[in-house]
Design a protein around this motif. Structure first.
Motif, PDB file in Angstrom:
ATOM      1  N   UNK A 149      57.279  50.610  43.054  1.00  0.00           N
ATOM      2  CA  UNK A 149      58.225  50.859  42.253  1.00  0.00           C
ATOM      3  C   UNK A 149      59.006  52.013  43.084  1.00  0.00           C
ATOM      4  N   UNK A 150      58.564  52.839  43.614  1.00  0.00           N
ATOM      5  CA  UNK A 150      59.006  53.920  44.269  1.00  0.00           C
ATOM      6  C   UNK A 150      59.739  53.330  45.396  1.00  0.00           C
ATOM      7  N   UNK A 151      59.158  52.328  46.196  1.00  0.00           N
ATOM      8  CA  UNK A 151      59.792  51.838  47.342  1.00  0.00           C
ATOM      9  C   UNK A 151      61.187  50.990  47.030  1.00  0.00           C
ATOM     10  N   UNK A 152      61.264  50.557  45.731  1.00  0.00           N
ATOM     11  CA  UNK A 152      62.321  49.639  45.216  1.00  0.00           C
ATOM     12  C   UNK A 152      63.609  50.803  45.341  1.00  0.00           C
ATOM     13  N   UNK A 153      63.219  52.052  44.705  1.00  0.00           N
ATOM     14  CA  UNK A 153      64.228  53.146  44.401  1.00  0.00           C
ATOM     15  C   UNK A 153      64.537  53.566  45.693  1.00  0.00           C
ATOM     16  N   UNK A 154      63.547  54.087  46.623  1.00  0.00           N
ATOM     17  CA  UNK A 154      64.004  54.618  47.910  1.00  0.00           C
ATOM     18  C   UNK A 154      64.621  53.638  48.909  1.00  0.00           C
ATOM     19  N   UNK A 155      64.345  52.418  48.968  1.00  0.00           N
ATOM     20  CA  UNK A 155      64.939  51.490  49.917  1.00  0.00           C
ATOM     21  C   UNK A 155      64.256  50.378  49.726  1.00  0.00           C
ATOM     22  N   UNK A 156      64.934  49.234  49.207  1.00  0.00           N
ATOM     23  CA  UNK A 156      64.478  47.932  48.941  1.00  0.00           C
ATOM     24  C   UNK A 156      64.338  47.344  50.207  1.00  0.00           C
ATOM     25  N   UNK A 157      65.008  47.657  51.050  1.00  0.00           N
ATOM     26  CA  UNK A 157      65.076  46.900  52.550  1.00  0.00           C
ATOM     27  C   UNK A 157      63.419  46.888  53.249  1.00  0.00           C
TER      28      UNK A 157
END
Length: 334
Positions: free
Chosen positions: A191-199
């Motif tokens: 979920x953190x990765x979605x927020x910080x950069x979904x790419x």
């Protein structure tokens, strides 16, 4: 004119094996259009051309014993480079100008070639418009499987990037689905990765985090059910923010900066077996789930945790930190 006729007749099917469909009015595509109208006689020199792959071809000579020209029927054909060129030319109404345009065109026959040659050709030939890492999911069989499984339940899953992507009650697209599956995974770091950069999910399609979300264990029904939950939670968050007079403070910060962690905590409260049921059945189940109550409780617990242990932290930074985010997530799940 031949390319325009193909586009009018076949549309997106003409570029089915490409990693992108038409991207609409990008700078490159506008330049393609401008050249075809202002300098159609120079189009040959300015355009990179089109590459098409085909399984095989049947050739009928144009004239007796002629070898310099002929009529060809291509089987299993798809344009794998030049989707922007053909789609742009296909939308031009000035047929007189198009009659002057000449486009470099090559066909690669795959009969007898290694099984993955078509994919390698596609990857190597896309250089005009900027490539995004997400574009290469178009070649992942898991994405095709998910689309087929959703289609059985009358849901349109759009994972190939294009200008005609649309969201609706019976459709979804790649980035929305990625966010939904990440929040439903039970792993707050996703979920953190979605927020910080979904790419980042699409950097390497052969390993985590991409494979954590997109693998044979995830059915098309479960995938879209997760999207439905994500939308319900997003609606609750939007309504909550809209009703707040004070657009600051811990609660506001969680809704804005911690929305993905909050969403993940809410997902954790939903029995996983419910997400596995057919889409039509889950729509009924979703109406019975107390999303508002679950969301309100998770938000309250997370705000409490932050006030007690992270009162001096900027929430925009806190929710980019996997360790602190996991701690706050845990309080929302408890």
């Amino acid at each position: 004119m031949q390319l325009k006729n193909w586009w009018v007749k076949h549309g997106k099917r003409l570029v089915a094996k490409n990693i992108r469909h038409s991207l609409g009015n990008t700078d490159v595509n506008l330049q393609i259009r401008q050249t075809s109208l202002d300098s159609p006689d120079l189009f040959w020199y300015f355009n990179n051309g089109i590459t098409m792959i085909a399984d095989r071809t049947d050739r009928a000579p144009a004239g007796a014993a002629a070898r310099s020209a002929g009529n060809f029927i291509f089987k299993g054909a798809s344009i794998v480079n030049g989707a922007q060129t053909v789609s742009t030319l296909g939308r031009i109404s000035e047929d007189e100008k198009l009659g002057i345009v000449r486009v470099p065109f090559r066909v690669i026959l795959l009969s007898g070639a290694p099984e993955d040659l078509g994919q390698k050709i596609t990857r190597a030939n896309n250089l005009q418009n900027r490539i995004e890492s997400r574009d290469f999911v178009a070649q992942d069989p898991e994405q095709t499987r998910l689309r087929q499984e959703m289609a059985i339940e009358k849901v349109d899953y759009q994972f190939v990037r294009g200008d005609d992507a649309s969201l609706g009650v019976n459709s979804c697209e790649l980035l929305e689905l990625t966010a939904a599956l990440a929040c439903a995974s039970g792993d707050s770091s996703l979920a953190v990765q979605v927020k910080t950069g979904i790419g980042r999910f699409f950097v390497d399609l052969k390993k985590a985090p991409y494979k954590t979300l997109f693998n044979p264990s995830v059915s098309g029904a479960k995938a879209f059910n997760c999207v439905l939950v994500l939308r319900a939670i997003n609606n609750w968050i939007d309504d909550k923010k809209l009703g707040m007079v004070k657009k600051s403070g811990t609660e506001w910060g969680v809704l804005v900066h911690g929305n993905m962690i909050l969403t993940a905590a809410i997902f954790a409260k939903i029995p996983s077996n419910k997400l596995d049921c057919p889409i039509a059945d889950f729509r009924k189940e979703l109406a019975l789930l107390d999303i508002d109550g679950i969301s309100g409780s998770a938000l309250e617990k997370m705000v409490d945790k932050i006030k007690k242990e992270y009162a001096n932290n900027f929430l925009a930074v806190l929710f980019k930190n996997p360790t602190m985010s996991r701690s706050v997530y845990g309080s929302g799940v408890a």
